[in-house]
Design an enzyme around this catalytic site. Structure first.
Site, short mmCIF file in Angstrom:
data_model
loop_
_atom_site.label_atom_id
_atom_site.label_comp_id
_atom_site.label_asym_id
_atom_site.label_seq_id
_atom_site.Cartn_x
_atom_site.Cartn_y
_atom_site.Cartn_z
CD GLN A 258 55.62 -2.39 -47.04
OE1 GLN A 258 55.37 -1.34 -47.62
NE2 GLN A 258 56.55 -2.47 -46.11
CG HIS A 261 60.29 -3.93 -48.85
ND1 HIS A 261 61.43 -3.19 -48.69
CD2 HIS A 261 59.26 -3.07 -48.71
CE1 HIS A 261 61.11 -1.93 -48.47
NE2 HIS A 261 59.80 -1.82 -48.48
CD GLU A 327 57.37 -2.77 -41.11
OE1 GLU A 327 58.53 -2.32 -41.14
OE2 GLU A 327 56.98 -3.70 -41.86
CG HIS A 328 54.56 0.13 -43.10
ND1 HIS A 328 55.25 -1.05 -43.33
CD2 HIS A 328 55.49 1.10 -42.97
CE1 HIS A 328 56.55 -0.79 -43.33
NE2 HIS A 328 56.72 0.51 -43.11
CG ASP A 361 58.93 2.80 -47.14
OD1 ASP A 361 58.75 2.51 -45.94
OD2 ASP A 361 58.51 2.10 -48.08
CG HIS A 420 66.39 -2.15 2.61
ND1 HIS A 420 67.02 -3.38 2.63
CD2 HIS A 420 66.17 -1.86 1.29
CE1 HIS A 420 67.17 -3.80 1.38
NE2 HIS A 420 66.66 -2.91 0.55
#
Length: 444
Positions: A258, A261, A327-328, A361, A420
């Site tokens: 990770q 990245h 996220e993961h 991924d 209404h």
């Protein structure tokens, strides 16, 4: 190499104690505002100038010729093509099953409500460039849009100076495999503005999806409302919840995967085992020295956004990862499936030692466009539903309306909106409706 946060014995809310990346979208707004306004007013001319300024590339046209897309597929490495084809196949299997069907509820005889699921007309899919090339993001954005039935799909990705000012050929090849022929060589905030406002070469879209840098996120925030967005994606992140049964070398490898990245990527280990924490530290030192992007990885692992969090037990570990809302999230514990079932907040959960994040991924079939920065406590990852709108269709006949008219009139009066109620009365002759009720509007 990686910092430690000791929460053993702590009763505090862990949310403010956990490592997070600095990602100030609000500050970036003022930088992207003039960029977006420039594109709004000058269209392609602005995009050409902005691309030259930010990417060092002088565009002749923002749209990639279809012949260039086809050529990219013809020259693609056969092994990469086979991998992309398998990734697409698995993603289609999963996303095809997500498509909702229309449903009609018969509320009363003669009165029904149908929920129709209708795809947006046109989407703009952003595929990042920068430090890496992401054909997998083409797959993750395009497949759910296609499975939702979106009729108009456009992809944009930053032009690459190293590839003659063109979109990376592997990204173009992925587009070709998916049948996408509308591709633009534009990146950054200006790409989001292009999709939002349209230009001479690109028609405006209804929805923009796909991750990007802070300026892409800021442009999404600025233009939200004119366009729909999936999320304001921040730096990518992994959390690993592990006990002493985890394999240190595998945990370290996942944290590194990770971290490669981006220097702002977050890698977090949550464990009740001091021995595991120590062993992972040793493995990180060894493996980082051997990895290709060791400078980037080292910056990410030593940054404030990464760290090892020590907890008393798995109960506290679960509280921590639910507060972090990664996220993961990997679960590397005994009885990992049972532990994973107790997780409430995560973009995606990877169960056991044979489900690393890198599988998701590329080829698990799941989607890798996921909420970051703790947003998984309220948001979902990209799916077919991201591209659909639920529309309620109300169908009542005269008798069904008459039966409920008194309730509509009384509620309208309660809200001091008598018009209404009059809209219901207008459909019937004087005295035809029984609007008597024991309930009256109380005095103001």
């Amino acid at each position: 190499m990686i910092s430690r946060i000791d929460l053993r014995g702590s009763l505090e809310d862990p949310r403010d104690l956990l490592p997070r990346a600095e990602f100030d979208v609000e500050a970036a707004l003022e930088k992207v505002r003039p960029i977006c306004e420039d594109v709004r007013h000058r269209g392609v001319a602005a995009l050409v100038e902005l691309t030259e300024r930010f990417d060092g590339v002088r565009l002749g046209s923002t749209r990639v010729p279809e012949a260039e897309i086809s050529a990219a597929l013809e020259t693609l490495d056969p092994k990469v093509r086979a991998a992309l084809e398998e990734s697409i196949r698995r993603a289609r299997l999963v996303h095809h099953e997500q498509r909702r069907t229309d449903h009609t509820t018969q509320v009363v005889p003669g009165g029904s409500v149908t929920e129709r699921w209708v795809p947006v007309d046109r989407v703009g899919l952003y595929v990042p460039g920068g430090l890496a090339v992401y054909p997998s993001s083409v797959v993750m954005n395009v497949v759910p849009a296609q499975e939702a039935g979106v009729p108009g799909i456009a992809v944009t990705s930053p032009p690459q100076k190293d590839h003659g000012g063109r979109v990376h050929p592997t990204i173009l090849a992925a587009c070709a495999l998916l049948g996408v022929r509308e591709v633009y060589a534009v990146g950054g905030a200006q790409a989001i503005a292009m999709f939002a406002y349209g230009t001479e070469e690109c028609a405006p879209v209804n929805l923009v999806t796909g991750p990007g840098n802070i300026y892409v996120a800021a442009a999404k925030r600025l233009l939200k409302g004119r366009i729909g967005i999936d999320a304001e994606a921040g730096p990518t992140e992994i959390a690993v919840l592990a006990d002493d049964s985890a394999v240190p070398a595998e945990v370290a490898a996942d944290l590194i995967s990770q971290a490669e990245h981006d220097p702002m990527a977050a890698s977090v280990l949550v464990t009740d085992s001091l021995a595991l924490a120590d062993a992972v530290e040793v493995e990180l030192e060894r493996q980082v020295a051997e990895t290709k992007h060791r400078e980037r990885v080292t910056e990410a692992l030593t940054g404030r956004q990464s760290g090892t969090v020590l907890v008393d037990d798995l109960e506290q570990g679960l509280r921590v990862v639910n507060a972090y809302a990664a996220e993961h999230l990997e679960i590397q514990t005994r009885d990992a499936a049972a532990v994973a079932a107790r997780v409430r907040n995560a973009g995606a959960i990877f169960v056991g030692r044979y489900a690393p994040v890198s599988l998701g991924d590329y080829a698990a079939g799941s989607n890798h466009v996921l909420p970051t920065g703790g947003c998984a406590c309220h948001s979902s990852g990209l799916s077919v539903q991201s591209f659909l709108r639920g529309i309620h269709v109300i169908d009542y006949d005269r008798r069904a309306l008459a039966e409920v008219a008194a309730h509509v009139v009384n509620l309208a009066n309660a809200e001091d909106l008598p018009g209404h109620g009059d809209a219901v009365r207008a459909r019937f002759a004087e005295g035809e409706l029984d609007l008597h009720s024991d309930w009256t509007v109380p005095d103001a």
